[in-house]
Design a protein around this motif. Sequence first.
Motif, PDB file in Angstrom:
ATOM      1  N   VAL A 327       0.856  -1.191   0.000  1.00 41.86           N
ATOM      2  CA  VAL A 327       0.000   0.000   0.000  1.00 41.86           C
ATOM      3  C   VAL A 327       0.889   1.237   0.000  1.00 41.86           C
ATOM      4  O   VAL A 327       1.695   1.426   0.915  1.00 41.86           O
ATOM      5  CB  VAL A 327      -0.927   0.013   1.237  1.00 41.86           C
ATOM      6  N   PRO A 328       0.766   2.112  -1.004  1.00 45.56           N
ATOM      7  CA  PRO A 328       1.634   3.291  -1.072  1.00 45.56           C
ATOM      8  C   PRO A 328       1.345   4.291   0.055  1.00 45.56           C
ATOM      9  O   PRO A 328       0.223   4.339   0.584  1.00 45.56           O
ATOM     10  CB  PRO A 328       1.287   3.915  -2.437  1.00 45.56           C
ATOM     11  N   MET A 350      -8.899   1.363  -1.163  1.00 49.34           N
ATOM     12  CA  MET A 350      -9.324   0.033  -1.575  1.00 49.34           C
ATOM     13  C   MET A 350      -9.868  -0.686  -0.353  1.00 49.34           C
ATOM     14  O   MET A 350      -9.268  -0.653   0.723  1.00 49.34           O
ATOM     15  CB  MET A 350      -8.172  -0.755  -2.199  1.00 49.34           C
ATOM     16  N   THR A 351     -11.025  -1.323  -0.514  1.00 51.24           N
ATOM     17  CA  THR A 351     -11.681  -2.053   0.565  1.00 51.24           C
ATOM     18  C   THR A 351     -11.883  -3.496   0.140  1.00 51.24           C
ATOM     19  O   THR A 351     -12.386  -3.766  -0.950  1.00 51.24           O
ATOM     20  CB  THR A 351     -13.040  -1.411   0.910  1.00 51.24           C
ATOM     21  N   PRO A 379      -2.604 -12.904  -3.955  1.00 49.83           N
ATOM     22  CA  PRO A 379      -1.734 -12.496  -5.074  1.00 49.83           C
ATOM     23  C   PRO A 379      -2.440 -11.579  -6.074  1.00 49.83           C
ATOM     24  O   PRO A 379      -1.839 -10.624  -6.577  1.00 49.83           O
ATOM     25  CB  PRO A 379      -1.337 -13.826  -5.708  1.00 49.83           C
ATOM     26  N   GLN A 380      -3.701 -11.852  -6.349  1.00 50.21           N
ATOM     27  CA  GLN A 380      -4.443 -10.997  -7.280  1.00 50.21           C
ATOM     28  C   GLN A 380      -4.679  -9.601  -6.682  1.00 50.21           C
ATOM     29  O   GLN A 380      -4.598  -8.593  -7.395  1.00 50.21           O
ATOM     30  CB  GLN A 380      -5.786 -11.652  -7.626  1.00 50.21           C
ATOM     31  N   ILE A 381      -4.943  -9.551  -5.388  1.00 53.65           N
ATOM     32  CA  ILE A 381      -5.145  -8.255  -4.738  1.00 53.65           C
ATOM     33  C   ILE A 381      -3.839  -7.468  -4.717  1.00 53.65           C
ATOM     34  O   ILE A 381      -3.823  -6.248  -4.929  1.00 53.65           O
ATOM     35  CB  ILE A 381      -5.688  -8.443  -3.314  1.00 53.65           C
ATOM     36  N   ARG A 386      -0.785  -2.741  -6.585  1.00 53.81           N
ATOM     37  CA  ARG A 386       0.377  -2.173  -7.265  1.00 53.81           C
ATOM     38  C   ARG A 386      -0.034  -1.408  -8.517  1.00 53.81           C
ATOM     39  O   ARG A 386       0.577  -0.390  -8.851  1.00 53.81           O
ATOM     40  CB  ARG A 386       1.359  -3.289  -7.609  1.00 53.81           C
ATOM     41  N   HIS A 387      -1.071  -1.863  -9.178  1.00 55.81           N
ATOM     42  CA  HIS A 387      -1.510  -1.174 -10.399  1.00 55.81           C
ATOM     43  C   HIS A 387      -2.407   0.015 -10.085  1.00 55.81           C
ATOM     44  O   HIS A 387      -2.131   1.143 -10.498  1.00 55.81           O
ATOM     45  CB  HIS A 387      -2.258  -2.147 -11.309  1.00 55.81           C
ATOM     46  N   GLU A 388      -3.461  -0.215  -9.305  1.00 56.27           N
ATOM     47  CA  GLU A 388      -4.458   0.817  -9.057  1.00 56.27           C
ATOM     48  C   GLU A 388      -3.926   1.944  -8.174  1.00 56.27           C
ATOM     49  O   GLU A 388      -4.094   3.128  -8.485  1.00 56.27           O
ATOM     50  CB  GLU A 388      -5.698   0.193  -8.399  1.00 56.27           C
TER      51      GLU A 388
END
Length: 394
Positions: A327-328, A350-351, A379-381, A386-388
């Motif tokens: 999480v940035p 993101m929730t 892994p998908q989250i 990282r993308h969103e």
Amino acid sequence: MTVPPLVRGWCPDMFAPMEARDGYLVRIRSPLGGFEGQQVLAIAELARRFGNGVVELTNRGNVQLRGFSSTSAKLALESALAEGLVDPDPAKERRRAILVSPLAGLDPACNPETLDVAQSLQTALLEENALSALSGKFGWAVDGGGYVPEGTLSADIALQSRPDGWSVVCGAMETGVLDNARAVRAAVVMSRICAENSDLGRPSRDADTAAFVLAKGGLEGIPCKPQGTRPVSLIGPLPGKVMGVGVPFGRCHAKDFEILAELAGTSRLRITPWRSVLLPQQDGTWPGFITSSVDPLLRVEACIGRAGCAKATADVVGTALALASDVPPGCVLHVSGCIKGCAHPRAADMTLVADDGHYEVVRNGRTTDTPSWHGRDIPQIRALLRHELKETQV
């Protein structure tokens, strides 16, 4: 002493425990200026002697204890009354739900009258027996601004500091600027109207309630200015020669709570709505606590999950720990065991809502909002984060 029956599904306190998977839970409301050291030690003893030893900090700046039986909850109430931790009148105890700027009286930029106004408001609310009709979730705030900006504290009715006085905020509406006494009276009038009209939604949840309440009270109202939604973290050195120390996920053991009492010394222990405590500035490191304002754990929120909640379907704390470093800075990830979203009722970047081993994923919203992605694993989250959220930082 007559002890009220245990209540399920209510906003809990010492008089009204709430049943959970790990036993009954109770809450103890913070005094306006924070807990004295002896009170902190008494709370730790309640948790250890009558509950399962877990002490939680809530997003209303209160303390929650877990793992009670129906019998031990009643014994804990008797002890709490003897220690002066709760008001002997259950109805008055609910009206102590006032959130105050955590740095009031410490931060030079916070309105110096904040604690006095909060005390006046509490006194007035306790005298209004008609307010017993309000929902147990109804809450007030006195927001003095400063390092923690005006509008940061969430409540149904809030007194917000202005250069020449206070505005009373009711949902999405606010009054003009009033002096201390008139602001307190206006807040009480608004509260009384909410109590007398049980069909109204809470102002913080129902946009129509605020306009009705102000009109009924003969108060001029204007729409509130949009408030910022930046994450708040009172960690590390702060104004007023104090420091903030974070409790990961707002959850610790009674022995850790006792350590906080020792660190506070003769100062009161203030609990913030962001699951941290305020202590006198001092050197040292304390394993298990958060002392850096850039710690990744400050970017994640998670409830107790299936360890303590019958509705939860996942180990959400484990998920939050696994994803925290993805999480940035400046973003918030909320991992919820069910759709109630207890740990973070507001919108997050993101929730995640647990769903039988996977997660529904909401972008820029709450647990009750429509998911953007369904049935995602860790892994998908991680890839989504990282993308969103990386895109958010650009």
